[in-house]
Design a protein around this motif. Sequence first.
Motif, PDB file in Angstrom:
ATOM      1  N   ASN A 118       8.486  10.298   9.506  1.00  0.00           N
ATOM      2  CA  ASN A 118       7.479   9.513  10.236  1.00  0.00           C
ATOM      3  C   ASN A 118       8.177   8.346  10.939  1.00  0.00           C
ATOM      4  OD1 ASN A 118       5.228   8.316  11.293  1.00  0.00           O
ATOM      5  ND2 ASN A 118       4.238   7.886   9.328  1.00  0.00           N
ATOM      6  N   PRO A 119       8.900   8.639  12.009  1.00  0.00           N
ATOM      7  CA  PRO A 119       9.672   7.593  12.688  1.00  0.00           C
ATOM      8  C   PRO A 119       8.798   6.523  13.343  1.00  0.00           C
ATOM      9  CG  PRO A 119       9.657   9.623  13.983  1.00  0.00           C
ATOM     10  CD  PRO A 119       9.044   9.961  12.660  1.00  0.00           C
ATOM     11  N   ASN A 120       7.507   6.792  13.508  1.00  0.00           N
ATOM     12  CA  ASN A 120       6.622   5.818  14.144  1.00  0.00           C
ATOM     13  C   ASN A 120       6.063   4.789  13.168  1.00  0.00           C
ATOM     14  OD1 ASN A 120       6.848   7.047  16.714  1.00  0.00           O
ATOM     15  ND2 ASN A 120       5.286   8.563  16.151  1.00  0.00           N
ATOM     16  N   GLN A 121       6.275   5.009  11.879  1.00  0.00           N
ATOM     17  CA  GLN A 121       5.768   4.059  10.900  1.00  0.00           C
ATOM     18  C   GLN A 121       6.642   2.802  10.897  1.00  0.00           C
ATOM     19  OE1 GLN A 121       3.440   2.480   9.365  1.00  0.00           O
ATOM     20  NE2 GLN A 121       2.834   4.242   8.130  1.00  0.00           N
ATOM     21  N   LEU A 122       5.993   1.643  10.841  1.00  0.00           N
ATOM     22  CA  LEU A 122       6.723   0.377  10.841  1.00  0.00           C
ATOM     23  C   LEU A 122       7.596   0.286   9.597  1.00  0.00           C
ATOM     24  CD1 LEU A 122       6.804  -2.243  12.613  1.00  0.00           C
ATOM     25  CD2 LEU A 122       5.229  -3.252  10.956  1.00  0.00           C
ATOM     26  N   TYR A 123       8.857  -0.110   9.807  1.00  0.00           N
ATOM     27  CA  TYR A 123       9.755  -0.269   8.663  1.00  0.00           C
ATOM     28  C   TYR A 123       9.115  -1.201   7.636  1.00  0.00           C
ATOM     29  CZ  TYR A 123      13.647   1.760  11.355  1.00  0.00           C
ATOM     30  OH  TYR A 123      14.469   2.590  12.071  1.00  0.00           O
TER      31      TYR A 123
ATOM     32  N   ASN B 241       0.852  -1.187   0.000  1.00  0.00           N
ATOM     33  CA  ASN B 241       0.000   0.000   0.000  1.00  0.00           C
ATOM     34  C   ASN B 241       0.894   1.245   0.000  1.00  0.00           C
ATOM     35  OD1 ASN B 241      -1.944   1.963   0.287  1.00  0.00           O
ATOM     36  ND2 ASN B 241      -3.021   0.930   1.972  1.00  0.00           N
ATOM     37  N   MET B 242       0.988   1.889  -1.154  1.00  0.00           N
ATOM     38  CA  MET B 242       1.884   3.034  -1.308  1.00  0.00           C
ATOM     39  C   MET B 242       1.407   4.255  -0.529  1.00  0.00           C
ATOM     40  SD  MET B 242       4.286   1.790  -2.997  1.00  0.00           S
ATOM     41  CE  MET B 242       5.220   3.304  -3.254  1.00  0.00           C
ATOM     42  N   HIS B 243       0.164   4.226  -0.051  1.00  0.00           N
ATOM     43  CA  HIS B 243      -0.310   5.345   0.762  1.00  0.00           C
ATOM     44  C   HIS B 243       0.575   5.519   2.002  1.00  0.00           C
ATOM     45  CE1 HIS B 243      -3.031   8.125   2.766  1.00  0.00           C
ATOM     46  NE2 HIS B 243      -3.000   7.336   3.841  1.00  0.00           N
ATOM     47  N   TYR B 244       1.100   4.410   2.503  1.00  0.00           N
ATOM     48  CA  TYR B 244       1.928   4.460   3.706  1.00  0.00           C
ATOM     49  C   TYR B 244       3.424   4.490   3.389  1.00  0.00           C
ATOM     50  CZ  TYR B 244      -2.440   3.215   6.001  1.00  0.00           C
ATOM     51  OH  TYR B 244      -3.742   3.215   6.447  1.00  0.00           O
TER      52      TYR B 244
ATOM     53  N   HIS C 104       9.164 -11.116  13.270  1.00  0.00           N
ATOM     54  CA  HIS C 104       9.961  -9.886  13.331  1.00  0.00           C
ATOM     55  C   HIS C 104       9.874  -9.190  14.684  1.00  0.00           C
ATOM     56  CE1 HIS C 104       6.249  -7.466  12.852  1.00  0.00           C
ATOM     57  NE2 HIS C 104       5.880  -8.415  12.007  1.00  0.00           N
ATOM     58  N   GLY C 105       9.042  -9.707  15.589  1.00  0.00           N
ATOM     59  CA  GLY C 105       8.903  -9.076  16.895  1.00  0.00           C
ATOM     60  C   GLY C 105       8.064  -7.818  16.809  1.00  0.00           C
ATOM     61  N   ILE C 106       7.350  -7.526  17.891  1.00  0.00           N
ATOM     62  CA  ILE C 106       6.431  -6.384  17.809  1.00  0.00           C
ATOM     63  C   ILE C 106       6.250  -5.682  19.145  1.00  0.00           C
ATOM     64  CG2 ILE C 106       4.237  -7.529  18.364  1.00  0.00           C
ATOM     65  CD1 ILE C 106       4.976  -5.204  15.345  1.00  0.00           C
ATOM     66  N   ASP C 107       6.982  -6.109  20.192  1.00  0.00           N
ATOM     67  CA  ASP C 107       6.707  -5.509  21.500  1.00  0.00           C
ATOM     68  C   ASP C 107       7.251  -4.086  21.622  1.00  0.00           C
ATOM     69  OD1 ASP C 107       9.426  -5.803  22.045  1.00  0.00           O
ATOM     70  OD2 ASP C 107       9.154  -7.606  23.251  1.00  0.00           O
ATOM     71  N   ASP C 108       7.902  -3.591  20.568  1.00  0.00           N
ATOM     72  CA  ASP C 108       8.267  -2.174  20.540  1.00  0.00           C
ATOM     73  C   ASP C 108       7.153  -1.363  19.871  1.00  0.00           C
ATOM     74  OD1 ASP C 108       8.724  -3.417  18.092  1.00  0.00           O
ATOM     75  OD2 ASP C 108      10.432  -2.144  17.571  1.00  0.00           O
ATOM     76  N   TYR C 109       6.680  -1.844  18.734  1.00  0.00           N
ATOM     77  CA  TYR C 109       5.681  -1.124  17.941  1.00  0.00           C
ATOM     78  C   TYR C 109       4.303  -1.155  18.603  1.00  0.00           C
ATOM     79  CZ  TYR C 109       3.120   0.302  13.719  1.00  0.00           C
ATOM     80  OH  TYR C 109       2.324   0.962  12.811  1.00  0.00           O
TER      81      TYR C 109
ATOM     82  N   LEU D  97       9.500   6.905   1.159  1.00  0.00           N
ATOM     83  CA  LEU D  97      10.585   6.198   1.846  1.00  0.00           C
ATOM     84  C   LEU D  97      11.873   7.006   1.813  1.00  0.00           C
ATOM     85  CD1 LEU D  97      10.311   2.444   0.744  1.00  0.00           C
ATOM     86  CD2 LEU D  97       9.449   3.514   2.823  1.00  0.00           C
ATOM     87  N   ASP D  98      12.652   6.813   2.854  1.00  0.00           N
ATOM     88  CA  ASP D  98      14.004   7.363   2.890  1.00  0.00           C
ATOM     89  C   ASP D  98      14.909   6.370   2.164  1.00  0.00           C
ATOM     90  OD1 ASP D  98      16.498   8.330   3.412  1.00  0.00           O
ATOM     91  OD2 ASP D  98      16.292   8.335   5.600  1.00  0.00           O
ATOM     92  N   LEU D  99      15.301   6.700   0.958  1.00  0.00           N
ATOM     93  CA  LEU D  99      16.048   5.752   0.132  1.00  0.00           C
ATOM     94  C   LEU D  99      17.494   5.578   0.582  1.00  0.00           C
ATOM     95  CD1 LEU D  99      14.656   6.588  -3.426  1.00  0.00           C
ATOM     96  CD2 LEU D  99      13.855   4.921  -1.744  1.00  0.00           C
ATOM     97  N   THR D 100      17.861   6.274   1.633  1.00  0.00           N
ATOM     98  CA  THR D 100      19.191   6.031   2.210  1.00  0.00           C
ATOM     99  C   THR D 100      19.119   5.057   3.379  1.00  0.00           C
ATOM    100  OG1 THR D 100      19.016   7.874   3.785  1.00  0.00           O
ATOM    101  CG2 THR D 100      19.891   8.365   1.576  1.00  0.00           C
ATOM    102  N   ASP D 101      17.897   4.647   3.738  1.00  0.00           N
ATOM    103  CA  ASP D 101      17.708   3.729   4.866  1.00  0.00           C
ATOM    104  C   ASP D 101      17.410   2.332   4.324  1.00  0.00           C
ATOM    105  OD1 ASP D 101      16.947   3.696   8.039  1.00  0.00           O
ATOM    106  OD2 ASP D 101      15.698   2.299   6.889  1.00  0.00           O
ATOM    107  N   LYS D 102      18.224   1.372   4.681  1.00  0.00           N
ATOM    108  CA  LYS D 102      18.099   0.016   4.133  1.00  0.00           C
ATOM    109  C   LYS D 102      16.876  -0.732   4.642  1.00  0.00           C
ATOM    110  CE  LYS D 102      21.166  -1.936   7.670  1.00  0.00           C
ATOM    111  NZ  LYS D 102      22.451  -2.628   7.921  1.00  0.00           N
ATOM    112  N   ASN D 103      16.289  -0.261   5.760  1.00  0.00           N
ATOM    113  CA  ASN D 103      15.157  -0.973   6.352  1.00  0.00           C
ATOM    114  C   ASN D 103      13.806  -0.556   5.789  1.00  0.00           C
ATOM    115  OD1 ASN D 103      17.162  -0.484   9.071  1.00  0.00           O
ATOM    116  ND2 ASN D 103      16.609  -2.572   8.498  1.00  0.00           N
ATOM    117  N   GLY D 104      13.771   0.525   5.020  1.00  0.00           N
ATOM    118  CA  GLY D 104      12.500   0.994   4.491  1.00  0.00           C
ATOM    119  C   GLY D 104      11.795   1.944   5.429  1.00  0.00           C
ATOM    120  N   ALA D 105      12.552   2.862   6.046  1.00  0.00           N
ATOM    121  CA  ALA D 105      11.955   3.859   6.931  1.00  0.00           C
ATOM    122  C   ALA D 105      11.248   4.928   6.108  1.00  0.00           C
ATOM    123  CB  ALA D 105      13.030   4.497   7.805  1.00  0.00           C
ATOM    124  N   VAL D 106      10.186   5.495   6.673  1.00  0.00           N
ATOM    125  CA  VAL D 106       9.435   6.555   6.013  1.00  0.00           C
ATOM    126  C   VAL D 106       9.959   7.905   6.497  1.00  0.00           C
ATOM    127  CG1 VAL D 106       7.148   7.576   5.679  1.00  0.00           C
ATOM    128  CG2 VAL D 106       7.403   5.086   5.828  1.00  0.00           C
ATOM    129  N   LYS D 107      10.221   8.799   5.565  1.00  0.00           N
ATOM    130  CA  LYS D 107      10.726  10.126   5.922  1.00  0.00           C
ATOM    131  C   LYS D 107       9.731  10.856   6.817  1.00  0.00           C
ATOM    132  CE  LYS D 107      13.519  11.097   1.786  1.00  0.00           C
ATOM    133  NZ  LYS D 107      13.650  12.004   0.607  1.00  0.00           N
TER     134      LYS D 107
END
Length: 593
Positions: free
Chosen positions: A360-365, A341-344, A402-407, A348-358
């Motif tokens: 929006n640090p709370n968005q799941l990688y 879903n490209m809405h979310y 992938h674990g989720i007790d942080d998110y 993307l920050d294309l310098t981040d290998k995990n797929g972080a959203v610019k």
Amino acid sequence: MAMVVKNNMSAINTLNVLGRNSKEFAKQLQQVSSGMKINSAADDASSYAISERMRVQIRSLDATLTNTQNGSSMMKVAEGAVSSTVDALRTFKAKAIDAANDTNTDSDRAIIQKELDQLMNQIDDNALVTFNGKYLVNGAMGGNIVADQQDSIVSFMAYLDACTSGTPQELLDGAIKFGSSGMFKDEASLINSFVEAMRNSNGDLLEVCGINLNNDDTGSITGLDAGGEKAKTAESVVPEEKTSYGGNTKGSSFIRGLTVNWPDDISDDMQKAIAGALDSQWLTNCMWLVDESFAINFWENGTSVKSMDVNFEDDASSNNLAYVTNYYNDGVTTKLELTVNMHYYNNLDLTDKNGAVKDNPNQLYLDRTLAHEMTHAIMAANIKNFNELPKYVKEGMAELVHGIDDYRKGKIQSLANDPDTLKDVLKNSGAPSDDSAYAAGYMVLRYMAKQAASSEPEKSAYFQIGTKASQTISIGLADMRCEALGLTKADGTAVSVATQQKATSAITVIDRAISRALKQQTIIGSIESRLEFTAANITTATENVTSAESVIRDADMAKSFTAYTKANVLMQTAQSMLGQANQNGSAVLSLLQ
């Protein structure tokens, strides 16, 4: 004294004394000849009863000692079989490590595979060892064995993967029983136990589930919190080495046994970047993580579909970050589609290998989202009636990867503090529209894994090592065949080192098999040790009870000989005096002379 002839009272009195002396002599003779001062209840009724009870106990202790020694012998036979299996697995791992090295060609690996096939045959032969005609480690005397928390989840998944018949509820109940080594017999018992544990602990997640909300580990089943070797953080849980966006992804790609079909025309730059990352490492790493976590993949013989279409959409009305759609017929998946879903993820920050959203640090990688969805894809391709599983199971299993007790920290703690709501979510996990089913599923599966990690195989054999009905040692000897150890599967899939990727995956499978065999070996050793102590205790008890019985019943021979001599002399004296008394009547005849 009157002189009479009709009643010779002297003779009569002497005769009575002789009778008493004869009885005493017979009694003392019996004591001397038997060595016991009590030979019948008439000698001392209460002491005789006590002595007889002690004799019963002594005989019983002798029987339990024999039982203990036989049990110890049986355990030694079982230990020998498991030790041989451990030796084979040690060689197995060395060969797999060799095959994983790219100095080998696939032809070299094919030769190594032949050696591994023979080792697997030997392991199955070891499991057929018997004692007195009873099979010991082929599953006849116990069920599954769980080496650690992750192994519990691997066993749970293996059961779901292997079963092709039965209702969805029967499938889930069986998987829970198998994954917990019989600790929980079905879904209801697991949920009730979990909710009660949360209630009694006042929501202590660390104590009940091993979930730590206050560290960097995400709580994945392969991470430090679940007993792994190192922490798995949000950045490291999907192990990318570098950024890999972009490229010209077209047609199809073959990734870890899966044919990935790309969209015919990708014009959007961000979609191209994501497709490039999917093709170069994200899908590879996500499927590797699922395989590492659950020992399930697209290489299996029983996988119903081995291709997947990739799509992109922009749907602001959907809460799905990405999702897998599986089409199925009669419970068997026939087609897979992965939609991002490209809405979310359109920024993307294309310098981040995990797929972080610019911004929006709370968005799941995105890589963690993909790991979640690829878990669904692999499960759907391997598990019949996957769609019929409760939502909390499907989502909870994906969260474990992938674990989720942080998110989902807030939701997890909220459910932990409200056991009634937690139970309602698990009982009807399809109803909540928020992430409650995700969090609850993750929590209950972590609970099952933590409890099962310290369990032993289901106990189906008993050693009677005491004189009372309840004095038994219950034992469970797990199945040590290749399928039970995870080296083969019900569909015929066996550990393979045919390629470098397969050899690398094989190392993880072999490590798990070694852990299971070593735990079984440890359990057998602890039983042997206990039986040794039991035998020593029975021997001591037999000695003490025999001593006590001797005090009650055995004769003091010196005293008995003295009494015997006395009785003998008195009897002979009485006999002589009776002869003298019988002569008294003849004195009357002298008056007639």
